[in-house]
Design a protein around this motif. Structure first.
Motif, short mmCIF file in Angstrom:
data_model
loop_
_atom_site.label_atom_id
_atom_site.label_comp_id
_atom_site.label_asym_id
_atom_site.label_seq_id
_atom_site.Cartn_x
_atom_site.Cartn_y
_atom_site.Cartn_z
N TRP A 1 -6.36 -0.70 -13.12
CA TRP A 1 -4.97 -1.13 -12.90
C TRP A 1 -4.01 0.02 -13.22
N ALA A 2 -4.21 0.67 -14.35
CA ALA A 2 -3.30 1.74 -14.76
C ALA A 2 -3.29 2.89 -13.76
N ARG A 3 -4.45 3.29 -13.28
CA ARG A 3 -4.53 4.41 -12.33
C ARG A 3 -3.86 4.05 -11.01
N TRP A 4 -4.19 2.91 -10.49
CA TRP A 4 -3.64 2.44 -9.22
C TRP A 4 -2.12 2.27 -9.37
N ALA A 5 -1.70 1.68 -10.48
CA ALA A 5 -0.28 1.42 -10.70
C ALA A 5 0.52 2.71 -10.81
N LEU A 6 -0.04 3.73 -11.45
CA LEU A 6 0.67 5.00 -11.58
C LEU A 6 0.94 5.60 -10.20
N VAL A 7 -0.05 5.57 -9.33
CA VAL A 7 0.15 6.08 -7.97
C VAL A 7 1.22 5.25 -7.26
N ALA A 8 1.20 3.94 -7.46
CA ALA A 8 2.20 3.07 -6.84
C ALA A 8 3.61 3.41 -7.32
N VAL A 9 3.75 3.70 -8.60
CA VAL A 9 5.06 4.08 -9.14
C VAL A 9 5.54 5.38 -8.51
N LEU A 10 4.66 6.35 -8.40
CA LEU A 10 5.04 7.65 -7.86
C LEU A 10 5.38 7.58 -6.37
N GLU A 11 4.85 6.59 -5.66
CA GLU A 11 5.12 6.45 -4.23
C GLU A 11 6.29 5.54 -3.92
N ALA A 12 6.82 4.83 -4.89
CA ALA A 12 7.80 3.78 -4.64
C ALA A 12 9.09 4.31 -4.00
N THR A 13 9.56 3.61 -2.97
CA THR A 13 10.85 3.91 -2.35
C THR A 13 11.54 2.59 -2.02
N THR A 14 12.85 2.63 -1.94
CA THR A 14 13.61 1.43 -1.59
C THR A 14 13.29 0.99 -0.17
N ALA A 15 13.15 1.94 0.74
CA ALA A 15 12.84 1.60 2.13
C ALA A 15 11.51 0.87 2.23
N ASP A 16 10.52 1.33 1.48
CA ASP A 16 9.22 0.67 1.50
C ASP A 16 9.30 -0.74 0.92
N GLU A 17 10.12 -0.91 -0.11
CA GLU A 17 10.28 -2.24 -0.70
C GLU A 17 10.78 -3.25 0.34
N ARG A 18 11.58 -2.77 1.29
CA ARG A 18 12.17 -3.65 2.30
C ARG A 18 11.25 -3.88 3.49
N ALA A 19 10.10 -3.20 3.51
CA ALA A 19 9.21 -3.28 4.67
C ALA A 19 8.47 -4.60 4.76
N GLY A 20 8.38 -5.33 3.65
CA GLY A 20 7.72 -6.63 3.66
C GLY A 20 6.26 -6.53 4.05
N HIS A 21 5.83 -7.40 4.97
CA HIS A 21 4.43 -7.46 5.37
C HIS A 21 3.99 -6.23 6.15
N HIS A 22 4.93 -5.40 6.57
CA HIS A 22 4.59 -4.21 7.34
C HIS A 22 4.43 -2.98 6.44
N ARG A 23 4.42 -3.18 5.14
CA ARG A 23 4.36 -2.06 4.21
C ARG A 23 2.99 -1.39 4.23
N THR A 24 3.00 -0.07 4.08
CA THR A 24 1.76 0.69 3.99
C THR A 24 1.84 1.64 2.80
N GLY A 25 0.70 2.23 2.44
CA GLY A 25 0.65 3.13 1.29
C GLY A 25 0.08 2.42 0.08
#
Length: 214
Positions: free
Chosen positions: A19-43
């Protein structure tokens, strides 16, 4: 760490470390645009349902907490042969009642599921596989979070933290021990200066991931 084909429960690190490893990558990749992508989100990302990985083509995975010390990992990589195997493999054989059975059965009915692993009492488990099954997709799907060296390479690259090796290791050490503060995150990831507008999204991801515990 090598992931067998098909995967074995012992191939995976503890759920807390994964969880920690996966979550760290998720934090580093986070963007507001991706948050708004909903079901179409990738990464790679984290939301209220848990952690996700989707490359928009070959592999998708979800990793969720299901109460104290309980986790479920499921998804599909194109390398998985489980859903095509004859005789059919029951991916939920022996599964505990606390899994999200309705969600998993919907995926099974849509032929969208490659394997399911669950974690409880410090141990990973999955359904038994026949000896004729060659691959369940675990290796190609989540090995990027299993081998610590691979994780360090990801968080140090230009698309993530752009970190010197020592700083990448420090960042990962703190994430894995759930001592990652916002101050440490932004002080070490100097390459994130160019992503300053995305800091609010990164903070939201950090909060959802729970990488700092009391």
């Amino acid at each position: 760490m090598t992931v067998n084909r098909p995967g074995l429960p012992g191939d995976l690190p503890s759920a807390e470390v994964l969880w920690a490893r996966w979550a760290l990558v998720a934090v580093l990749e986070a963007t507001t645009a991706d948050e708004r992508a909903g079901h179409h989100r990738t990464g790679t990302w984290v939301d209220d349902e848990g952690l996700h990985l989707d490359d928009a083509g070959c592999t998708w995975w979800a990793f969720a907490q299901r109460g104290a010390g309980r986790y479920v990992l499921y998804g599909e990589d194109e390398s998985s042969q489980v859903k095509w195997h004859e005789p059919p493999v029951d991916m939920l054989a022996g599964a505990p009642a606390w899994l999200p059975h309705e969600r998993l059965r919907d995926l099974l009915e849509g032929c969208e599921l490659g394997c399911v692993y669950w974690y409880e009492n410090g141990t990973w488990a999955r359904a038994p596989y026949p000896s004729t099954l060659k691959d369940d997709g675990l290796d190609c799907g989540v090995s990027r979070f299993v081998d610590r060296t691979d994780v360090l390479q990801v968080i140090a690259d230009e698309d993530h933290g752009a970190l010197p090796a020592h700083d990448a290791a420090t960042l990962l050490d703190h994430a894995e021990s759930y001592r990652l503060t916002q101050d440490l995150l932004f002080s070490l990831a100097t390459g994130l200066d160019r992503r300053a507008p995305e800091r609010p999204a990164m903070v939201r991801a950090w909060e959802r991931a729970g990488l700092q515990r009391p």
